[in-house]
Design an enzyme around this catalytic site. Structure first.
Site, short mmCIF file in Angstrom:
data_model
loop_
_atom_site.label_atom_id
_atom_site.label_comp_id
_atom_site.label_asym_id
_atom_site.label_seq_id
_atom_site.Cartn_x
_atom_site.Cartn_y
_atom_site.Cartn_z
N GLY A 35 -0.80 -11.65 -2.96
CA GLY A 35 -0.40 -11.91 -1.58
C GLY A 35 -0.34 -10.59 -0.86
N ASN A 166 -6.42 -10.38 7.65
CA ASN A 166 -7.31 -10.58 6.51
C ASN A 166 -8.23 -11.76 6.72
OD1 ASN A 166 -7.55 -9.22 4.02
ND2 ASN A 166 -5.33 -9.37 3.80
N ARG A 168 -10.32 -14.58 5.31
CA ARG A 168 -10.61 -15.42 4.14
C ARG A 168 -11.23 -16.71 4.67
NH1 ARG A 168 -10.09 -11.75 1.58
NH2 ARG A 168 -8.46 -11.02 0.22
N ALA A 189 0.73 -6.92 18.09
CA ALA A 189 0.79 -5.74 17.23
C ALA A 189 0.54 -4.43 17.97
CB ALA A 189 -0.23 -5.89 16.11
N GLY A 263 -6.21 -4.96 -3.79
CA GLY A 263 -4.98 -4.32 -3.31
C GLY A 263 -5.19 -2.97 -2.65
N ALA A 264 -6.44 -2.45 -2.62
CA ALA A 264 -6.66 -1.13 -2.01
C ALA A 264 -6.27 -1.16 -0.53
CB ALA A 264 -8.10 -0.69 -2.18
N GLY A 265 -6.69 -2.22 0.16
CA GLY A 265 -6.35 -2.34 1.58
C GLY A 265 -4.85 -2.44 1.80
N ASP A 266 -4.16 -3.12 0.89
CA ASP A 266 -2.69 -3.26 1.02
C ASP A 266 -1.99 -1.94 0.72
OD1 ASP A 266 -3.28 -5.94 1.47
OD2 ASP A 266 -3.10 -6.44 -0.65
N ASN A 297 -5.45 6.97 2.79
CA ASN A 297 -6.69 6.95 1.98
C ASN A 297 -6.37 7.26 0.52
OD1 ASN A 297 -8.53 6.40 4.03
ND2 ASN A 297 -8.99 8.56 4.41
N GLY A 308 -5.67 -4.73 -11.09
CA GLY A 308 -4.60 -5.45 -10.42
C GLY A 308 -4.13 -4.71 -9.18
P1 ADP Z 1 -9.88 -3.58 2.67
O1 ADP Z 1 -11.29 -4.02 2.88
O2 ADP Z 1 -9.07 -4.46 1.80
O3 ADP Z 1 -9.17 -3.10 3.87
P2 ADP Z 1 -11.02 -1.16 1.45
O4 ADP Z 1 -11.82 -1.65 0.29
O5 ADP Z 1 -11.76 -0.62 2.61
O6 ADP Z 1 -9.94 -2.26 1.79
O7 ADP Z 1 -10.01 -0.07 0.91
C1 ADP Z 1 -8.92 0.40 1.65
C2 ADP Z 1 -8.84 1.89 1.54
O8 ADP Z 1 -8.74 2.27 0.16
C3 ADP Z 1 -10.08 2.58 2.08
O9 ADP Z 1 -9.94 2.83 3.46
C4 ADP Z 1 -10.06 3.87 1.26
O10 ADP Z 1 -9.17 4.80 1.80
C5 ADP Z 1 -9.52 3.41 -0.10
N1 ADP Z 1 -10.63 3.04 -1.00
C6 ADP Z 1 -11.12 1.79 -1.24
N2 ADP Z 1 -12.15 1.81 -2.10
C7 ADP Z 1 -12.33 3.10 -2.45
C8 ADP Z 1 -13.23 3.81 -3.32
N3 ADP Z 1 -14.18 3.16 -4.01
N4 ADP Z 1 -13.12 5.15 -3.41
C9 ADP Z 1 -12.17 5.83 -2.73
N5 ADP Z 1 -11.29 5.23 -1.89
C10 ADP Z 1 -11.35 3.88 -1.74
#
Ligand code: ADP
Length: 327
Positions: A35, A166, A168, A189, A263-266, A297, A308
């Site tokens: 989530g 997001n 979906r 926002a 979870g990278a975006g979160d 970043n 995860g």
């Molecule tokens: P979302 O699409 O969920 O917003 P991203 O995939 O663009 O997320 O990832 C969010 C952030 O995480 C990116 O802006 C970047 O800073 C970091 N990030 C994601 N993937 C990578 C990667 N392969 N290498 C380095 N940083 C990454």
């Protein structure tokens, strides 16, 4: 009482125990807390920002597992709601060999969808500094009205309101319903985070694989609203771009070996909110934004280096250590 409140869905992701298979082929599944807004709440807590989560799970084993997970991570769950009517949302998610994600949702309805406007705790929201929400809770009633009520309270109380719309598509009736629904949260926002794909979808501006800053800026300005101070576009390995009313800039990504980008975006949003809350009077200043986005970043990049979402979210010390090691 928490400084940052995250509102939305809290669910179990069932992930295959082996990678590169479709949901049909998967031999077994492992449960992982999920989530997006809940991940952000955990990300914030790990970075040292006191956070709370608002949402609804089922009065069932999975609901209690999720509540315990958030609590263990230091997220305040004193206002989490439990449903007797519906079960905790489940999502079966697989990363296939061709790189595409296979999704299957159990929400017919699920507890999160039944969060009602009268369950929104007004004074809990009013005392916070920031309110963050996503778009899954905007899909159907009554959670749509509950989301809008919570956001309205936050706006009236002068909180910094952050939105991550997001996309979906398979949870919405149609692409047009998704577009309209995602735009429902937009005007509330002052801070919005989107991916380039979401920005293209919402603005109607085509954006290629590696969009130029000028293209991102044009797309953002096509859907800018009066109260928006900062729009940040995530660009995967390339990092992110920040856009304000007057300025824009790119924050280059870090080089890591990604294992799982869930979870990278979160994590990125948590990093961004951490920066914004530490510089309340200067966060939309072009002088501060490169540093804030660099930190976000780093959080996003580190989140990709482990499997995860919640287990991969770094704490502040890990982020600082990682940034110091960079050339
Ligand atoms: P979302 O699409 O969920 O917003 P991203 O995939 O663009 O997320 O990832 C969010 C952030 O995480 C990116 O802006 C970047 O800073 C970091 N990030 C994601 N993937 C990578 C990667 N392969 N290498 C380095 N940083 C990454």
């Amino acid at each position: 009482m928490p400084d940052a409140i995250c509102f939305g869905e809290l669910l179990i992701d069932f992930v295959p125990t082996v990678t590169g298979v479709s949901l049909i082929e998967a031999p077994a599944f492992q449960k992982a807390p999920g989530g997006a807004p809940a991940n952000v709440a955990v990300g914030l807590s790990k970075l040292g920002v006191s956070s709370g989560f608002l949402g609804k799970v089922g009065e069932d084993a999975f609901g209690h597992f999720l509540a315990q997970t958030l609590e263990k991570e230091g997220v305040d769950i004193s206002e989490l709601r439990y449903s007797q009517q519906a079960r905790t949302m489940l999502a079966f998610v697989s990363l296939r060999a061709d790189g595409e994600r296979d999704f299957m949702f159990y929400r017919h309805p699920s507890a999160d969808m039944l969060y009602a406007p009268e369950e929104v705790p007004e004074s809990y929201i009013r005392q916070a500094k920031a309110f963050h929400f996503g778009s899954i809770s905007l899909i159907s009633e009554p959670s749509r009205s509950a989301t809008l009520r919570a956001v309205e309270i936050a706006v009236q109380a002068g909180l910094l309101v952050s939105y991550d719309p997001n996309l979906r598509l398979n949870l919405w009736e149609s692409a047009e319903a998704a577009r309209q629904g995602l735009l429902l949260g937009w005007p509330y926002a002052s801070l919005i985070k989107v991916s380039a794909e979401e920005l293209a979808f919402l603005s109607g501006h085509a954006l290629g694989e590696q969009p130029a800053l000028s293209e991102l800026r044009a797309a953002a300005h096509a859907i800018w609203h009066a109260g928006l101070e900062l729009l940040v576009v995530t660009l995967g390995a390339q990092g992110s771009a920040w856009i304000t009313r007057q300025g824009a800039g790119l924050a280059p990504g870090f080089s890591v070996k990604p294992v799982d980008t869930t979870g990278a975006g979160d994590g990125f949003v948590a990093g961004l909110l951490h920066g914004v809350l530490s510089q309340p009077s200067a966060w939309h200043d072009p002088q501060a934004l490169p540093g804030i986005c660099r930190f976000a970043n780093a959080v996003g990049a580190l989140t990709t280096t482990q499997r995860g979402a919640i287990p991969a979210l770094p704490d502040r010390r890990q982020v600082q250590h990682f940034m110091e090691q960079q050339p």
